[in-house]
Design a protein around this motif. Structure first.
Motif, short mmCIF file in Angstrom:
data_model
loop_
_atom_site.label_atom_id
_atom_site.label_comp_id
_atom_site.label_asym_id
_atom_site.label_seq_id
_atom_site.Cartn_x
_atom_site.Cartn_y
_atom_site.Cartn_z
N ARG A 70 0.81 -1.23 0.08
CA ARG A 70 0.05 0.06 0.01
C ARG A 70 0.81 1.20 -0.10
NH1 ARG A 70 -5.56 -0.68 2.09
NH2 ARG A 70 -6.16 -2.72 2.09
N ASN A 71 2.10 1.36 -0.03
CA ASN A 71 2.88 2.29 -0.23
C ASN A 71 3.06 3.03 0.95
OD1 ASN A 71 4.21 1.62 -2.78
ND2 ASN A 71 2.34 2.27 -3.60
N ILE A 72 3.07 2.63 2.17
CA ILE A 72 2.97 3.42 3.27
C ILE A 72 4.23 4.04 3.60
CG2 ILE A 72 2.95 3.05 5.96
CD1 ILE A 72 0.13 2.92 4.65
N ASP A 73 4.42 5.47 3.92
CA ASP A 73 5.52 6.09 3.98
C ASP A 73 6.00 6.01 5.38
OD1 ASP A 73 5.52 7.63 1.49
OD2 ASP A 73 3.65 8.64 2.49
N ILE A 74 5.38 5.70 6.38
CA ILE A 74 5.76 5.63 7.58
C ILE A 74 4.74 4.66 8.72
CG2 ILE A 74 6.21 6.94 10.01
CD1 ILE A 74 6.58 9.58 8.13
N ALA A 75 5.69 3.93 9.17
CA ALA A 75 4.78 2.89 10.26
C ALA A 75 4.83 3.67 11.59
CB ALA A 75 5.20 1.63 10.48
N VAL A 101 8.08 5.37 13.47
CA VAL A 101 8.58 6.10 14.57
C VAL A 101 8.98 5.34 15.58
CG1 VAL A 101 7.12 7.43 16.30
CG2 VAL A 101 6.49 7.44 13.99
N GLY A 102 9.81 5.74 16.30
CA GLY A 102 10.62 5.02 17.52
C GLY A 102 12.10 4.40 17.29
N SER A 103 12.45 3.85 18.26
CA SER A 103 13.82 3.25 18.40
C SER A 103 13.80 2.07 17.29
CB SER A 103 13.90 2.89 19.54
OG SER A 103 14.10 3.83 20.81
N SER A 104 15.13 1.66 17.01
CA SER A 104 15.53 0.70 16.17
C SER A 104 15.39 -0.50 16.87
CB SER A 104 17.03 0.74 15.71
OG SER A 104 17.78 0.70 17.00
N SER A 105 15.61 -1.64 16.10
CA SER A 105 15.26 -3.03 16.59
C SER A 105 16.49 -3.38 17.67
CB SER A 105 15.56 -3.82 15.52
OG SER A 105 16.55 -4.07 14.96
N CYS A 196 9.96 10.85 33.24
CA CYS A 196 10.29 12.01 32.19
C CYS A 196 10.45 11.56 30.68
CB CYS A 196 11.74 12.73 32.86
SG CYS A 196 11.77 14.22 31.83
N GLY A 197 9.48 12.04 30.26
CA GLY A 197 9.58 11.99 28.89
C GLY A 197 10.56 12.62 28.01
N VAL A 198 10.99 11.98 26.73
CA VAL A 198 11.83 12.71 25.98
C VAL A 198 11.40 12.60 24.50
CG1 VAL A 198 14.23 12.61 24.83
CG2 VAL A 198 13.91 12.27 27.23
N ILE A 199 11.52 13.70 23.69
CA ILE A 199 11.02 13.41 22.33
C ILE A 199 12.08 13.86 21.34
CG2 ILE A 199 8.56 13.48 22.77
CD1 ILE A 199 8.50 16.61 21.80
N GLU A 200 12.03 13.87 19.98
CA GLU A 200 13.07 14.07 19.19
C GLU A 200 12.14 15.07 18.19
OE1 GLU A 200 15.68 11.53 17.38
OE2 GLU A 200 16.18 10.84 19.32
N LYS A 201 12.51 16.51 18.09
CA LYS A 201 11.84 17.30 17.25
C LYS A 201 12.71 17.87 16.25
CE LYS A 201 9.11 21.58 17.51
NZ LYS A 201 8.46 22.68 18.29
N GLU A 202 12.80 17.57 15.15
CA GLU A 202 13.58 18.18 13.96
C GLU A 202 15.16 17.93 14.23
OE1 GLU A 202 12.31 22.29 13.73
OE2 GLU A 202 10.48 21.88 12.88
N ILE A 310 4.87 15.75 15.67
CA ILE A 310 6.31 15.69 15.90
C ILE A 310 6.96 14.37 15.60
CG2 ILE A 310 8.12 16.05 17.58
CD1 ILE A 310 6.38 18.48 18.54
N LEU A 311 6.18 13.32 16.35
CA LEU A 311 6.78 12.05 16.42
C LEU A 311 6.84 11.49 14.96
CD1 LEU A 311 5.02 10.49 19.64
CD2 LEU A 311 7.54 11.33 19.34
N ILE A 312 5.92 11.54 14.23
CA ILE A 312 5.67 11.10 12.84
C ILE A 312 6.84 11.62 11.97
CG2 ILE A 312 4.33 10.90 10.82
CD1 ILE A 312 1.89 10.72 12.63
N LYS A 313 7.17 12.98 12.28
CA LYS A 313 8.11 13.37 11.38
C LYS A 313 9.54 13.07 11.90
CE LYS A 313 5.55 17.75 9.78
NZ LYS A 313 5.43 19.11 10.01
N SER A 314 9.51 12.49 12.87
CA SER A 314 10.93 11.90 13.62
C SER A 314 11.55 10.64 12.99
CB SER A 314 11.07 11.90 15.08
OG SER A 314 9.91 10.73 15.38
N ALA A 315 10.26 10.01 12.13
CA ALA A 315 10.62 8.67 11.84
C ALA A 315 11.77 8.47 10.75
CB ALA A 315 9.53 8.17 11.04
N LYS A 316 12.59 7.25 11.03
CA LYS A 316 13.81 7.18 10.21
C LYS A 316 14.03 5.75 9.91
CE LYS A 316 16.59 10.74 13.04
NZ LYS A 316 17.76 10.81 13.62
#
Length: 316
Positions: A70-75, A101-105, A196-202, A310-316
């Protein structure tokens, strides 16, 4: 310039004991996600590893292939505990070259293993409770009582025990090993508990405002305390001075970096006297209406819609 919506697959459910929490997290995300920016595909994963996509059931491999087709851009995996938080799903997404989104395996499998995480944190000079791995065949440990006993690789404080005396611990071994062959014994640190949460923004790692967790029922912050009404009081922002808040935030960022987390994490911390001890690191923290991350994000001025974007845009 033509704007093209990103296709995002929200993966939720899963086989773990935290299935219902995952469903609640996904529900909150789906209610708040910006549908002007993202085209959504809901992927419900049953406890039997079946993928339900738009009413059709697929086995795991076919389900993953359908997401790719389905050509999903981001999971966006929001599966807590086994399968979603231990790196298994992340590895499959990596093999299919699907951004997520989220940490590597690698980081996920490390963070879910409390014993390995403790070894790495300890090696980096971070205080942790004295810890020992026990098995059904060897229940000896070197902790003074009271002790905490918990699974090595579960989240949401599932399977958590506290014992004041050795006789109570020994009399509870059948219950302790009911679902696990190995468990972690830790010294009980009496102090104030924070998360305490931590996010990655840009590309920037940003700590959120910390929460203090005050028990109102029971003696430990277990699954019931987390998800039963009135089990605990969550104070966001935590009622601490500016210096202590900054120390908690800096420690959460440091743990995020040491473990190699991406997008988001949440670190549980105990303050005893003037020392900060790390209890554990969560790579897929809860996102329900009553979870810590939404409350901490709100205290920082982010709406739920904004934090999801923010989280979706952090996807790698």
């Amino acid at each position: 310039m033509l704007f093209i919506m990103k296709k995002v697959a929200i993966l939720f459910g899963g086989p773990s004991s935290e299935h219902e929490v995952s469903v609640s997290s996904a529900k909150n995300i789906l209610e708040n996600i910006d549908r002007e920016l993202f085209e959504i595909l809901e992927v419900f994963i049953t406890k039997e590893f079946l993928y339900e996509i738009e009413g059709v059931l697929y086995n795991e491999q076919k389900g993953l292939e359908e997401i790719k087709r389905r050509n999903i851009d981001i999971a966006f995996p929001i599966i807590h505990g086994a399968y979603g938080e231990d790196g298994v799903l992340q590895k499959k997404l990596e093999e299919l070259n699907i951004l997520f989104v989220g940490s590597s395996s690698k980081a996920s499998s490390l963070a879910i293993d409390k014993n390995k995480t403790n070894e790495i944190l300890d090696a980096n000079g971070i205080l942790i409770p004295k810890s020992f791995v026990i098995t059904k065949n060897n229940t000896e440990h070197g902790c003074d009582y009271p002790i905490i006993v918990k699974p090595i690789n579960e989240g949401s404080s599932v399977g958590l025990f506290k014992f004041e005396k050795d006789v109570d611990f020994k009399n509870s071994l059948n219950e302790i090993f009911k679902n696990n062959n190995e468990m972690l014994v830790q010294e009980f640190i009496q102090g104030r508990e924070f998360t305490c949460g931590v996010i990655e923004k840009e590309g920037e790692i940003i700590p959120l405002i910390a929460t203090e967790v005050v028990l109102t029922k029971g003696e430990i912050f277990d699954y019931d305390a987390k998800y039963t009404s009135g089990g605990c009081e969550e104070i966001t922002p935590a009622n601490v001075d500016e210096e202590t808040m900054k120390r908690i935030q800096n420690l959460a960022v440091k743990c995020h970096q040491i473990i190699g987390c991406k997008s988001i994490s949440r670190t549980d911390i105990i303050l005893k006297n003037d020392d900060l001890y790390v209890l554990e690191i969560n790579t897929i923290p809860g996102m329900t209406k009553t979870s810590f991350i939404p409350a901490e994000a709100k205290a920082c001025g982010y709406s739920m819609k904004e934090i999801i974007t923010i989280l979706i845009k952090s996807a790698k």
